[in-house]
Design an enzyme around this catalytic site. Structure first.
Site, PDB file in Angstrom:
ATOM      1  N   CYS A   1     -35.178  21.012  17.676  1.00 35.40           N
ATOM      2  CA  CYS A   1     -36.174  21.881  18.318  1.00 35.40           C
ATOM      3  C   CYS A   1     -36.703  22.909  17.318  1.00 35.40           C
ATOM      4  CB  CYS A   1     -35.588  22.545  19.564  1.00 35.40           C
ATOM      5  SG  CYS A   1     -36.854  23.278  20.626  1.00 35.40           S
TER       6      CYS A   1
ATOM      7  N   ASP B   1     -30.901  28.950  24.369  1.00 35.22           N
ATOM      8  CA  ASP B   1     -31.645  29.554  25.477  1.00 35.22           C
ATOM      9  C   ASP B   1     -30.721  30.403  26.315  1.00 35.22           C
ATOM     10  OD1 ASP B   1     -33.985  27.776  24.837  1.00 35.22           O
ATOM     11  OD2 ASP B   1     -34.648  28.838  26.638  1.00 35.22           O
TER      12      ASP B   1
HETATM   13  C1  RUB Z   1     -36.805  26.260  22.663  1.00 35.44           C
HETATM   14  C2  RUB Z   1     -35.364  26.117  22.341  1.00 35.44           C
HETATM   15  C3  RUB Z   1     -34.822  27.009  21.259  1.00 35.44           C
HETATM   16  C4  RUB Z   1     -34.253  28.289  21.902  1.00 35.44           C
HETATM   17  C5  RUB Z   1     -33.929  29.356  20.864  1.00 35.44           C
HETATM   18  O1  RUB Z   1     -37.176  25.560  23.838  1.00 35.44           O
HETATM   19  O2  RUB Z   1     -34.628  25.366  22.938  1.00 35.44           O
HETATM   20  O3  RUB Z   1     -33.793  26.379  20.554  1.00 35.44           O
HETATM   21  O4  RUB Z   1     -35.180  28.835  22.814  1.00 35.44           O
HETATM   22  O5  RUB Z   1     -35.103  29.738  20.213  1.00 35.44           O
HETATM   23  P1  RUB Z   1     -38.708  25.637  24.341  1.00 35.44           P
HETATM   24  P2  RUB Z   1     -35.228  31.166  19.482  1.00 35.44           P
HETATM   25  O6  RUB Z   1     -39.568  25.096  23.251  1.00 35.44           O
HETATM   26  O7  RUB Z   1     -38.727  24.797  25.581  1.00 35.44           O
HETATM   27  O8  RUB Z   1     -39.010  27.090  24.647  1.00 35.44           O
HETATM   28  O9  RUB Z   1     -34.107  31.186  18.481  1.00 35.44           O
HETATM   29  O10 RUB Z   1     -36.589  31.115  18.840  1.00 35.44           O
HETATM   30  O11 RUB Z   1     -35.102  32.226  20.502  1.00 35.44           O
END
Ligand code: RUB
Length: 320
Positions: A133, A202
């Site tokens: 991701c 998340d």
């Molecule tokens: C994004 C996702 C990320 C976390 C952490 O999912 O799973 O790994 O949100 O991100 P989506 P961060 O694209 O569905 O939002 O470290 O940027 O907070």
């Protein structure tokens, strides 16, 4: 109360994932509280609180899994509740909201930077990494390691169905890092080449389980089997206080058209389609969690929650 257009726009951008990633979602969500007080015509403190409640409810319902969102709102509401103890005027309360929003945003950006500084110490020269991701926290670790002139290579998964892996590739390539894009299902084939897999979060529950982009738990499982390290980069506002009081983290189900268009669906005989946005990785697949406070084992999630939120803090519905 008239909901400001900007609040509606931000809520919609979060829902449609134009604003995405748990950290960015939280910052955007707290900004809606500032926009609310800036646009407010409230004459009494109670009216202002009612407006804040309405906005909080709108943004909290945009994406159910990212616990950073209610936690961001909670940070502001805690400051508001404290200020209420001294009977503030409407203007004073607006000022409190404004300051709290700024504080949350600055703190959260510093946390991502600090995670990079701390986590990069665990990346060695010559390491091959894998990420899934697009996580600002995970990338902070990788980018910090690269800035220290460590020679690293990164495998990035596409991350079907929304292809956040492409964003990851762009960011890493812009930083001059050697990146290889692979399809999600190739993770097993390449895992033996990987020294450390690193992902964002998340949400993290009180037992140390990780909720992150769908496919994360497969990466963790495969990493365990291949004896590859599995790291999570997560700010402490990704830890879920609701889980302390027994609630489960809701897994967002998104529109199936992200997976397949209607025409193709019909052509293949209308099978049922599921599109969960996240999955759950059990704590025993996680080697460590890198937070801005330091590196912890997943079993220490409970301690973080106690420190950050205390015991009885879990009710999203009574934030203001
Ligand atoms: C994004 C996702 C990320 C976390 C952490 O999912 O799973 O790994 O949100 O991100 P989506 P961060 O694209 O569905 O939002 O470290 O940027 O907070």
């Amino acid at each position: 109360m008239l909901i400001p257009d900007e609040v509606k726009q931000i809520a919609n951008d979060i829902k449609e994932m134009r604003i995405r990633g748990a950290g960015e979602i939280a910052r955007a969500a707290v900004k809606t509280l500032r926009i609310t007080v800036q646009n407010s015509k409230a004459k009494t403190v109670e009216e202002l609180l009612e407006e804040l409640r309405t906005t909080a409810e709108i943004v909290i319902n945009t994406r159910p899994t990212a616990v950073s969102l209610p936690n961001g709102i909670r940070f502001v509401s805690k400051k508001v509740r404290k200020e209420l103890e001294r009977n503030p005027s409407v203007e004073e309360l607006k000022d409190t909201v404004d300051k709290a929003v700024k504080e949350f945003i600055v703190n959260s950006q510093r946390a991502v930077q600090r995670i990079g500084e701390i986590g990069s110490k665990r990346i060695r020269n010559g390491d091959v990494l894998l990420t899934h991701c697009n996580s600002a926290a995970a990338l902070s670790v990788i980018l910090n390691a690269a800035q220290q002139n460590k020679d690293i290579r990164v495998f990035a998964t596409e991350t079907r169905p929304k292809f956040q892996g492409h964003i990851t590739c762009k960011i890493l390539r812009d930083a001059g890092i050697d990146v290889t894009l692979i399809i999600d299902s190739a993770v097993r084939l390449y895992m033996n080449k990987i020294d450390t897999a690193i992902v964002g979060a998340d949400a993290i529950s009180s037992n140390g389980a990780l909720v992150n982009k769908i496919g994360t738990s497969t990466v963790a499982l495969v990493a365990k089997e291949a004896r590859t390290l599995f790291f999570v980069a997560a700010e402490t506002y990704k830890f879920s206080p609701e889980t302390l009081i027994g609630e489960l983290i809701e897994i967002e189900e998104r529109d199936i058209e992200e997976v397949i268009d209607r025409e193709e669906l019909e052509r293949i005989g209308n099978p049922k389609v599921l599109n969960p946005a996240f999955d759950i990785t059990p704590p025993h697949y996680i080697d460590l969690i890198i937070t801005e406070k330091g590196i912890i084992p997943p079993q220490a999630a409970f301690t973080i929650l106690q420190e950050e939120f205390g015991w009885l803090s879990g009710d999203k519905k009574s934030l203001f």
